[in-house]
Write a protein that holds these residues in place. Structure first.
Motif, short mmCIF file in Angstrom:
data_model
loop_
_atom_site.label_atom_id
_atom_site.label_comp_id
_atom_site.label_asym_id
_atom_site.label_seq_id
_atom_site.Cartn_x
_atom_site.Cartn_y
_atom_site.Cartn_z
N GLU A 178 12.62 66.04 37.20
CA GLU A 178 11.12 65.72 36.21
C GLU A 178 10.44 64.74 37.56
OE1 GLU A 178 11.46 64.51 31.98
OE2 GLU A 178 11.11 62.72 32.96
N ILE A 179 11.08 63.99 38.20
CA ILE A 179 10.27 63.20 39.22
C ILE A 179 9.60 64.02 40.01
CG2 ILE A 179 10.42 61.41 41.10
CD1 ILE A 179 12.76 60.29 39.39
N LEU A 180 10.08 65.30 40.29
CA LEU A 180 9.38 66.27 41.27
C LEU A 180 8.67 66.62 40.63
CD1 LEU A 180 12.49 67.96 43.16
CD2 LEU A 180 11.25 66.01 44.08
N GLU A 181 8.76 67.27 39.46
CA GLU A 181 7.70 67.89 38.66
C GLU A 181 6.40 67.24 38.44
OE1 GLU A 181 9.16 69.32 34.74
OE2 GLU A 181 7.46 70.18 34.43
N ASP A 182 6.50 66.00 38.12
CA ASP A 182 5.62 65.28 37.99
C ASP A 182 4.44 65.07 39.00
OD1 ASP A 182 6.31 64.58 35.53
OD2 ASP A 182 7.12 62.30 35.99
N GLU A 183 4.98 65.38 40.58
CA GLU A 183 4.19 65.31 41.72
C GLU A 183 3.86 66.90 42.19
OE1 GLU A 183 2.95 62.85 43.45
OE2 GLU A 183 3.82 61.09 42.66
N CYS A 184 4.29 67.80 41.34
CA CYS A 184 4.12 69.21 41.45
C CYS A 184 4.80 69.62 42.49
CB CYS A 184 2.55 69.44 41.52
SG CYS A 184 1.68 69.53 39.96
N ILE A 185 5.91 69.40 42.81
CA ILE A 185 6.83 69.55 44.01
C ILE A 185 7.81 70.71 43.47
CG2 ILE A 185 8.24 68.83 45.73
CD1 ILE A 185 6.86 66.33 45.65
N SER A 186 8.06 71.94 44.29
CA SER A 186 9.01 72.96 43.96
C SER A 186 9.99 72.56 44.80
CB SER A 186 8.41 74.01 44.06
OG SER A 186 7.97 74.37 45.19
N PHE A 187 11.41 72.98 44.58
CA PHE A 187 12.29 72.59 45.34
C PHE A 187 13.13 73.98 45.74
CE2 PHE A 187 16.09 73.50 42.66
CZ PHE A 187 15.66 73.31 41.51
N GLU A 188 13.72 73.77 46.66
CA GLU A 188 14.32 75.15 47.12
C GLU A 188 15.88 75.44 46.95
OE1 GLU A 188 12.55 77.57 48.94
OE2 GLU A 188 10.59 75.95 48.52
N HIS A 189 16.61 74.43 47.13
CA HIS A 189 18.02 74.46 46.80
C HIS A 189 18.81 73.24 46.58
CE1 HIS A 189 18.61 78.23 49.23
NE2 HIS A 189 17.45 77.43 49.71
N THR A 190 19.56 73.00 45.49
CA THR A 190 20.16 71.45 45.15
C THR A 190 21.57 71.65 45.59
OG1 THR A 190 20.25 72.42 42.97
CG2 THR A 190 18.40 70.92 43.53
N PRO A 191 22.19 71.50 46.85
CA PRO A 191 23.61 71.63 46.93
C PRO A 191 24.29 70.24 46.15
CG PRO A 191 22.63 71.70 49.01
CD PRO A 191 21.55 71.49 47.82
N SER A 192 25.38 70.05 45.72
CA SER A 192 25.80 68.65 45.25
C SER A 192 27.16 68.75 45.23
CB SER A 192 25.34 68.61 43.63
OG SER A 192 26.13 69.72 42.90
N GLY A 193 27.61 67.31 45.06
CA GLY A 193 29.22 67.05 45.05
C GLY A 193 29.53 66.16 43.85
N ILE A 194 30.47 65.64 43.97
CA ILE A 194 30.67 64.83 42.48
C ILE A 194 29.72 63.45 42.51
CG2 ILE A 194 33.12 65.38 41.69
CD1 ILE A 194 34.20 63.38 43.35
N ASP A 195 29.49 62.78 43.51
CA ASP A 195 28.80 61.62 43.59
C ASP A 195 27.62 61.78 44.53
OD1 ASP A 195 30.48 60.51 41.86
OD2 ASP A 195 31.40 59.36 43.48
N ASN A 196 27.33 63.01 44.88
CA ASN A 196 25.86 63.26 45.53
C ASN A 196 25.15 64.54 45.09
OD1 ASN A 196 27.19 65.24 47.40
ND2 ASN A 196 28.50 63.57 47.68
N MET A 197 23.90 64.44 45.59
CA MET A 197 23.16 65.44 45.29
C MET A 197 22.14 65.58 46.35
SD MET A 197 21.60 66.53 41.48
CE MET A 197 20.70 67.87 41.35
N SER A 198 21.62 66.81 46.90
CA SER A 198 20.67 66.96 47.75
C SER A 198 19.76 67.91 47.28
CB SER A 198 21.33 67.74 49.16
OG SER A 198 22.01 66.59 49.86
N ILE A 199 18.52 67.39 47.58
CA ILE A 199 17.33 68.56 47.11
C ILE A 199 16.64 68.67 48.43
CG2 ILE A 199 15.18 68.51 45.78
CD1 ILE A 199 17.19 67.57 44.31
N ILE A 200 16.64 70.22 48.60
CA ILE A 200 16.08 70.66 49.88
C ILE A 200 14.40 71.29 49.44
CG2 ILE A 200 16.30 72.51 51.70
CD1 ILE A 200 19.26 72.32 51.45
N LEU A 201 13.76 70.61 50.20
CA LEU A 201 12.04 71.19 49.99
C LEU A 201 11.52 71.43 51.05
CD1 LEU A 201 11.16 67.46 48.74
CD2 LEU A 201 11.96 69.37 47.12
N ARG A 202 10.34 72.31 51.00
CA ARG A 202 9.54 72.55 51.96
C ARG A 202 8.98 71.10 52.40
NH1 ARG A 202 9.60 77.74 54.05
NH2 ARG A 202 10.17 79.14 52.52
#
Ligand code: ASP
Length: 454
Positions: A329-353
């Motif tokens: 939602e934080i990304l959406e508020d800034e009109c940003i689209s994401f490409e991938h979201t690889p994640s682990g149990i305690d971590n998450m990555s957001i890959i963007l252009r």
């Protein structure tokens, strides 16, 4: 009926127009022609679209427009004189461009779109005139007349569903129709362009509208290759690939076919054939709904640069209901689209252009993630390239991933991230942008030519 689209290099000069007309006239099914603007005639030439962008910028910055206008007109003048077309065509181009400039002078996004679209618009008129000169019944049809109704979003048009109903009527018309690519008309009556390279999208929309038997996309290569031909010698040509494979490859850097151009033909299952204007006898590459499995599980290797990853760590993230939603939602508020979201149990990555994080957006997002999601650690990893191994056969084949990691390890490429979607059409590796080409070469040779050629 076939819909045929010709790219910019296919229409860059009078000589190229001649080749294009020969192709059109050699098959009576080629009834609808979609054209790009004149492209590059030689390596460091400037595309007409770029000349038009320069013209728009000059006007926006209050500069002297005549010189910039002259360079655009000169591109068309060369074609008109080479093909000995009627000189009034050229006078009309001058008149139309000046008309658009005075109409949109004070409206920056509209001026940009109207001028950019003029490259294809005027080229379509020249092509219709040239086919007529060659004794064919040929008519220029504007995207507005054809029924290409698009969203009113300058530079980023999307086709509206009602267009297809209207486009179907094009089947009824006689002779050859020449339609400019790259733009449509919004309900508000404005010229709106698709993203750059968007004539592929126009061709696909028209092909879907008339339910063509095939959408032929003529460019300047014999086929789609399994890897960027600038990276390896004599890369493998692909004869047939599926829509899903092409989508993955186009997304990750294959510029031969626009990544938004598949959507319209996919629903109607219209095959696409990529062919070479300079070598039309070559078979080309067919892009189809289902490809025959030829025993090769991987069809292509691609990579694209310009990504970054926001890496977030928070203990017990896996148990926190709504964490992912709040983050996105934080990304959406800034009109940003994401490409991938690889994640682990305690971590998450957001890959963007990475170009999306300009103008203070990065600081705002990071601050909100820190304070609203109370994360323990947040890091931004820059200069990422995504390398994709693509192929429908991967899901049935054991050992594809191990071959990839082996190839990358042998080449000394550090894998920062691995992601495989549930569809198993592709496997993605995040690597340092400096190592992207090395990674692609090593993977290509591993799957296609197991020799030490890196
Ligand atoms: N002429 C436009 C461009 O250069 C669109 C296209 O060629 O497809 O982006």
């Amino acid at each position: 009926m076939k819909v045929v689209k010709f790219g910019g290099s296919s229409l860059a000069s009078g000589a190229q127009f001649n080749k294009v007309a020969n192709i059109i006239l050699s098959d009576s099914k080629r009834k609808i022609v979609v054209v790009s603007a004149p492209g590059k005639r030689y390596a460091d030439d400037i595309k007409t679209t770029d000349l038009l962008i320069a013209l728009a910028r000059t006007i926006i910055e209050g500069g002297e427009k005549e010189k910039a206008l002259e360079s655009v007109i000169q591109r068309f003048a060369d074609i008109v004189s080479n093909l000995t077309l009627d000189k009034t065509l050229l006078m009309n181009i001058d008149r139309d461009l000046r008309g658009l400039i005075s109409q949109y002078e004070n409206d920056v996004p509209r001026l940009m779109d109207a001028l950019m679209a003029s490259g294809e618009n005027q080229n379509a008129k020249l092509m219709a005139a040239y086919l007529t000169k060659r004794g064919q019944e040929a008519t220029y049809v504007s995207p507005g007349e054809a029924g290409m109704v698009v969203t009113d979003d300058p530079g980023n048009a999307r086709i509206l569903p009602e267009s297809y109903e209207k486009l179907r009527n094009l089947k009824q018309t006689s002779g050859i129709l020449v339609i400019p690519g790259f733009f449509g008309v919004s309900k508000q009556g404005h010229i709106v362009t698709f993203p750059r390279g968007g004539s592929d999208i126009s061709g696909s929309i028209v092909a879907a509208g008339v339910e063509a038997e095939v959408y032929e996309n003529f460019t300047d290569v014999d086929s789609v290759y399994s890897v960027n031909p600038q990276l390896v010698d004599a890369p493998k040509e692909m004869r047939e690939i599926s829509y899903r494979e092409m989508r993955e490859l186009a997304y990750s850097g294959f510029s031969v076919f626009h990544d938004e151009a598949l959507q319209p033909v996919v629903t109607k299952k219209i095959p696409v054939c990529v062919k070479n204007t300079n070598h039309p006898e070559a078979e080309g590459t067919r892009i189809v709904a289902e490809r025959s499995q030829n025993g090769c599980p991987v069809v292509g290797i691609a990579s694209d640069k310009g990504f970054l990853s926001i890496n977030i760590t928070k203990y017990l993230m896996n148990r926190e209901v709504g964490f992912g939603r709040h983050l996105l939602e934080i990304l959406e508020d800034e009109c940003i689209s994401f490409e991938h979201t690889p994640s682990g149990i305690d971590n998450m990555s957001i890959i963007l252009r990475d170009h999306q994080l300009r103008n203070g957006k990065e600081e705002r997002i990071l601050e909100r993630i820190r304070t609203e999601l109370k994360v323990e650690d947040i890091q931004v990893e820059r200069n990422l390239a995504l390398v994709m191994v693509v192929g429908e056969g991967m899901c049935r084949t054991v050992g594809i991933a191990s071959k990839a990691t082996e190839a990358l390890a042998e080449a000394g490429v550090n894998i920062k991230m691995i992601n495989q979607g549930s569809s198993e059409v592709s496997m993605m590796f995040g690597v340092d942008a400096q190592q992207a080409d090395l990674a692609v070469r090593s993977l290509y040779y591993k799957y296609f030519a197991p020799v030490n050629q890196i």
